[in-house]
Design a protein around this motif. Structure first.
Motif, short mmCIF file in Angstrom:
data_model
loop_
_atom_site.label_atom_id
_atom_site.label_comp_id
_atom_site.label_asym_id
_atom_site.label_seq_id
_atom_site.Cartn_x
_atom_site.Cartn_y
_atom_site.Cartn_z
N LYS A 34 0.87 -1.18 0.00
CA LYS A 34 0.00 0.00 0.00
C LYS A 34 0.91 1.23 0.00
CE LYS A 34 -3.70 -2.53 0.80
NZ LYS A 34 -4.51 -2.96 -0.29
N GLY A 35 0.51 2.26 -0.68
CA GLY A 35 1.33 3.47 -0.73
C GLY A 35 2.36 3.39 -1.83
N LYS A 70 3.60 -1.73 -17.60
CA LYS A 70 2.44 -0.95 -18.03
C LYS A 70 1.42 -1.88 -18.67
CE LYS A 70 4.15 3.66 -18.57
NZ LYS A 70 4.42 4.77 -19.41
N ILE A 71 0.16 -1.55 -18.43
CA ILE A 71 -0.94 -2.25 -19.08
C ILE A 71 -1.51 -1.27 -20.09
CG2 ILE A 71 -3.16 -3.38 -18.75
CD1 ILE A 71 -2.35 -3.73 -15.76
N ALA A 116 -2.43 1.88 -17.98
CA ALA A 116 -2.37 3.03 -18.88
C ALA A 116 -3.34 2.83 -20.04
CB ALA A 116 -0.95 3.22 -19.39
N ASP A 117 -4.31 1.96 -19.87
CA ASP A 117 -5.28 1.62 -20.90
C ASP A 117 -6.63 2.25 -20.54
OD1 ASP A 117 -6.06 0.31 -23.22
OD2 ASP A 117 -6.35 -1.64 -22.27
N GLY A 118 -7.52 2.32 -21.49
CA GLY A 118 -8.85 2.87 -21.25
C GLY A 118 -9.79 1.88 -20.58
N ALA A 119 -9.47 0.60 -20.65
CA ALA A 119 -10.30 -0.46 -20.05
C ALA A 119 -9.80 -0.81 -18.65
CB ALA A 119 -10.27 -1.70 -20.94
N THR A 120 -10.65 -1.45 -17.86
CA THR A 120 -10.23 -1.94 -16.54
C THR A 120 -9.48 -3.26 -16.70
OG1 THR A 120 -12.36 -3.02 -16.22
CG2 THR A 120 -12.11 -0.81 -15.29
N HIS A 121 -8.55 -3.50 -15.79
CA HIS A 121 -7.72 -4.70 -15.82
C HIS A 121 -7.42 -5.14 -14.39
CE1 HIS A 121 -6.91 -4.43 -20.14
NE2 HIS A 121 -6.74 -3.11 -19.97
N THR A 138 -9.46 -4.64 -9.23
CA THR A 138 -9.70 -4.11 -10.57
C THR A 138 -9.03 -2.74 -10.65
OG1 THR A 138 -11.78 -5.29 -10.75
CG2 THR A 138 -11.48 -3.41 -12.22
N LEU A 139 -8.24 -2.55 -11.69
CA LEU A 139 -7.51 -1.30 -11.89
C LEU A 139 -8.18 -0.48 -12.97
CD1 LEU A 139 -3.88 -2.77 -11.96
CD2 LEU A 139 -5.06 -1.72 -10.01
N ASN A 140 -8.66 0.68 -12.62
CA ASN A 140 -9.17 1.62 -13.62
C ASN A 140 -7.99 2.33 -14.26
OD1 ASN A 140 -12.00 1.18 -13.13
ND2 ASN A 140 -11.72 2.26 -11.19
N SER A 141 -8.23 3.04 -15.33
CA SER A 141 -7.17 3.78 -16.01
C SER A 141 -6.47 4.70 -15.01
CB SER A 141 -7.75 4.60 -17.16
OG SER A 141 -6.73 5.21 -17.88
N GLY A 142 -5.14 4.62 -14.96
CA GLY A 142 -4.33 5.43 -14.06
C GLY A 142 -4.03 4.78 -12.72
N ASP A 143 -4.74 3.69 -12.37
CA ASP A 143 -4.50 3.00 -11.11
C ASP A 143 -3.22 2.17 -11.18
OD1 ASP A 143 -6.85 4.03 -10.10
OD2 ASP A 143 -7.98 2.15 -10.28
#
Length: 121
Positions: free
Chosen positions: A28-29, A39-40, A63-68, A87-92
């Motif tokens: 975390k952090g 990078k995704i 770094a994608d527009g879709a969740t991964h 689940t990682l949203n764009s930028g997470d």
């Protein structure tokens, strides 16, 4: 009879942490400064295979527009309670520290053709 109880007490006092410890830890952090980054983007992992030393961390950045996500399906982390990341949203970002040597194969469960591997030496 006392000798039997003393022996049983000594065995019960042996810590079991090593057998129960997870081979991965979710950080975390901020990640360590030297943590390699995967990078995704374009529905793929930019570095499908990465090598690190035991005790090192790896950072995944969406770094994608879709969740991964990242789900360790084979290797030392298979079946561990923390084997599937969020689940990682764009930028997470998602950072994992590897404490045990081995081959950690992972997929994105949302896009099962996306596969990768972390080799921990």
């Amino acid at each position: 009879m006392r000798a039997i109880f003393a022996a049983a007490a000594a065995v019960a006092a042996i810590p079991l942490a090593a057998a129960d410890a997870s081979p991965i830890e979710i950080i975390k952090g901020p990640p360590p400064a030297d943590a390699p980054e995967v990078k995704i983007e374009a529905t793929q992992f930019s570095t499908p295979e990465i090598r690190v030393k035991a005790g090192s961390a790896v950072k995944w950045v969406n770094a994608d527009g879709a969740t991964h996500n990242v789900h360790f399906r084979r290797g030392p982390a298979k079946g561990a309670p923390n084997a599937q990341g969020p689940t990682l949203n764009s930028g997470d970002a998602y950072v994992v520290k590897f404490s045990q040597a081995g081959q950690y194969e992972y997929i994105d469960t949302l896009h099962s053709t996306m596969k990768g591997k972390v080799i921990v030496e």
